[in-house]
Scaffold this active site. Sequence first.
Site, PDB file in Angstrom:
ATOM      1  N   GLY A 190      17.134  40.295  90.855  1.00  0.00           N
ATOM      2  CA  GLY A 190      18.247  40.780  91.678  1.00  0.00           C
ATOM      3  C   GLY A 190      19.482  40.890  90.830  1.00  0.00           C
ATOM      4  N   HIS A 250      10.685  41.047  83.091  1.00  0.00           N
ATOM      5  CA  HIS A 250      10.067  41.689  84.262  1.00  0.00           C
ATOM      6  C   HIS A 250       8.601  42.034  83.984  1.00  0.00           C
ATOM      7  CE1 HIS A 250      13.553  42.171  86.874  1.00  0.00           C
ATOM      8  NE2 HIS A 250      14.243  42.198  85.745  1.00  0.00           N
ATOM      9  N   LYS A 303       1.868  55.229  99.072  1.00  0.00           N
ATOM     10  CA  LYS A 303       1.235  56.557  99.097  1.00  0.00           C
ATOM     11  C   LYS A 303      -0.077  56.600  98.292  1.00  0.00           C
ATOM     12  CE  LYS A 303       2.283  61.217  99.675  1.00  0.00           C
ATOM     13  NZ  LYS A 303       2.794  61.471 100.990  1.00  0.00           N
ATOM     14  N   CYS A 315      13.254  36.761  86.758  1.00  0.00           N
ATOM     15  CA  CYS A 315      14.657  37.062  86.454  1.00  0.00           C
ATOM     16  C   CYS A 315      15.606  36.270  87.370  1.00  0.00           C
ATOM     17  CB  CYS A 315      14.886  38.570  86.534  1.00  0.00           C
ATOM     18  SG  CYS A 315      16.397  39.082  85.714  1.00  0.00           S
ATOM     19  N   TYR A 316      16.298  36.891  88.311  1.00  0.00           N
ATOM     20  CA  TYR A 316      17.155  36.115  89.222  1.00  0.00           C
ATOM     21  C   TYR A 316      16.330  35.034  89.912  1.00  0.00           C
ATOM     22  CZ  TYR A 316      20.121  34.859  93.186  1.00  0.00           C
ATOM     23  OH  TYR A 316      20.855  34.158  94.107  1.00  0.00           O
ATOM     24  N   GLU A 324       6.478  43.116  85.961  1.00  0.00           N
ATOM     25  CA  GLU A 324       6.005  44.209  86.821  1.00  0.00           C
ATOM     26  C   GLU A 324       6.198  45.605  86.216  1.00  0.00           C
ATOM     27  OE1 GLU A 324       8.560  42.255  87.266  1.00  0.00           O
ATOM     28  OE2 GLU A 324      10.266  43.228  88.240  1.00  0.00           O
ATOM     29  N   ASP A 373      -0.688  62.141 104.411  1.00  0.00           N
ATOM     30  CA  ASP A 373      -0.640  60.957 105.270  1.00  0.00           C
ATOM     31  C   ASP A 373      -1.195  61.225 106.659  1.00  0.00           C
ATOM     32  OD1 ASP A 373       0.651  59.994 103.075  1.00  0.00           O
ATOM     33  OD2 ASP A 373       2.653  60.232 103.912  1.00  0.00           O
TER      34      ASP A 373
END
Length: 512
Positions: free
Chosen positions: A54, A169, A368, A81-82, A171, A227
């Site tokens: 964050g 990070h 998606k 991180c945060y 990710e 979708d």
Amino acid sequence: MSDKILILDFGSQYTQLVARRVREIGVYAEIHPFNISKENVLKIAPTGIIFSGGPSSVYQKDAPYPSFNFYELNVPILGICYGLQYTVFSLGGEVKNLTEHREYGKAELSILINDDLLKDVENNSTVWMSHGDSVSKIPEGFELIAKSKTCPVAAIRNTEKKIYGVQFHPEVNHSEFGKKILENFVINICQCKKNWTSTHFINESIENIRKTVGEDRVLCALSGGVDSTVLAVLLHKAIGDKLICFHVDSGLMRANESETIMRLFKQNFDISIDIINGQEDFLNALKNITDPERKRKIIGNLFVELFEKEAAKFKDCKWLAQGTLYPDVIESVSVKGPSQTIKSHHNVGGLPEKMNLKVLEPFRELFKDEVRKIGIELGVPEWFIKRHPFPGPGLAIRIIGDVTEEKVAILQKADTIFLEELHNANIYDEIWQAFAVLLPVKSVGIMGDERTYENTCAIRAVRSIDGMTADCYPIPHDILSKISSRIINEVRGINRVVYDITSKPPGTIEWE
Ligand code: XMP
């Protein structure tokens, strides 16, 4: 019940990415705001928890803190991180501000203990850092497991309490072994089973849909997009003929779109579809309207009216199925609150109240790409699954200025040629979205020996992961030339083609 990872959102731009990575590993993950109540966390019963990054500093006056002591849940926690800084700060360690050396970018991870969280992670591999604060003293009971040249505390752990933290990070793709680190946490430390698969989702959804709707009928509007198509196929599998499908031909679709949808359903699924012919209604309502937001509102309202009419035909129809996806859901619960409306997307969210229908949204938890995988598993042909997204208001927002039948026809032709050439060049699948835009700008040209004075067509092709950000896809020059000469030669009404190279931000993908 499946194993689950709860991700607490402290406002990082990467929070969604954390959820995607965990799901790619095969474990269900959901994101909640940092201040979720203890009661709700107990209801979710997570197998593991991740504190996201964050933009705040833990010492800041209005810094986001969780609403209760998460450590007493006795569930493994990973702070990113945060999330790491909050963990350190709240457990008695210290965090300091890096006023001089805000660290942003790649760093080499020097691993001190390579089992557990960092098992099979290569020493000196690259990680992605983005922080203004840094841990200066780790709390009691924790040990340092990795550092980098500029960051003395890059990763810590407390194996007894199963609390972990990383400053970088994991990710993002730039972190070479990031996914391995998340996998170590989710699979080895939290001991989650890898059971978040398309098959699992389909079976669970079918059961839930049957339980939820009982004997009622369900209405599903097919837009021609991925979708709503996958949704209709799933619903049909669950409730068979109790599903009522229809498609509104607004006259603002791509060339032959309604026929394509009909053919797809007839050939592959034997699902019947009512076509509602709305072409005249839409064109009349849009007459002389040039303001983008007014166009969007008019089109949205007209869809609502036509849905109402359709629903009124069936007495026992109590549900409206919608292909709402996870990013739409979490956007409204983000840390900063809903972001400013840039464009009002055509969204039939207001519809159920008006229509007295209950909403069924089986894809509320999906991204998606997950819907695409489910579509493939349900037998939706790959060529359809790979089609680019197309906006609800259709070509009306790609015709700048007022919309007329003639302009729609011109744009349809240009659009068809553009996409045909991208297919011919074998680059269609590398592009998130490509389309033509008709501009109300006339310029002089020469064709044969004759002077022309016609409109301009802009072509746009972007790369993106989720439509939230995008950059221009660099179409090779020879292909651009071919597209341009074909459009000018074959489409009466266009005598100039320009290439839009704007990224998002600062541009948006659509022009209106
Ligand atoms: P923008 O133009 O906001 O578009 O950058 C982001 C993505 O959303 C699509 N889009 C829409 N989709 N109804 C939709 O179903 C809409 O009203 C709408 N407006 C934009 C756009 O095509 C892109 O993929």
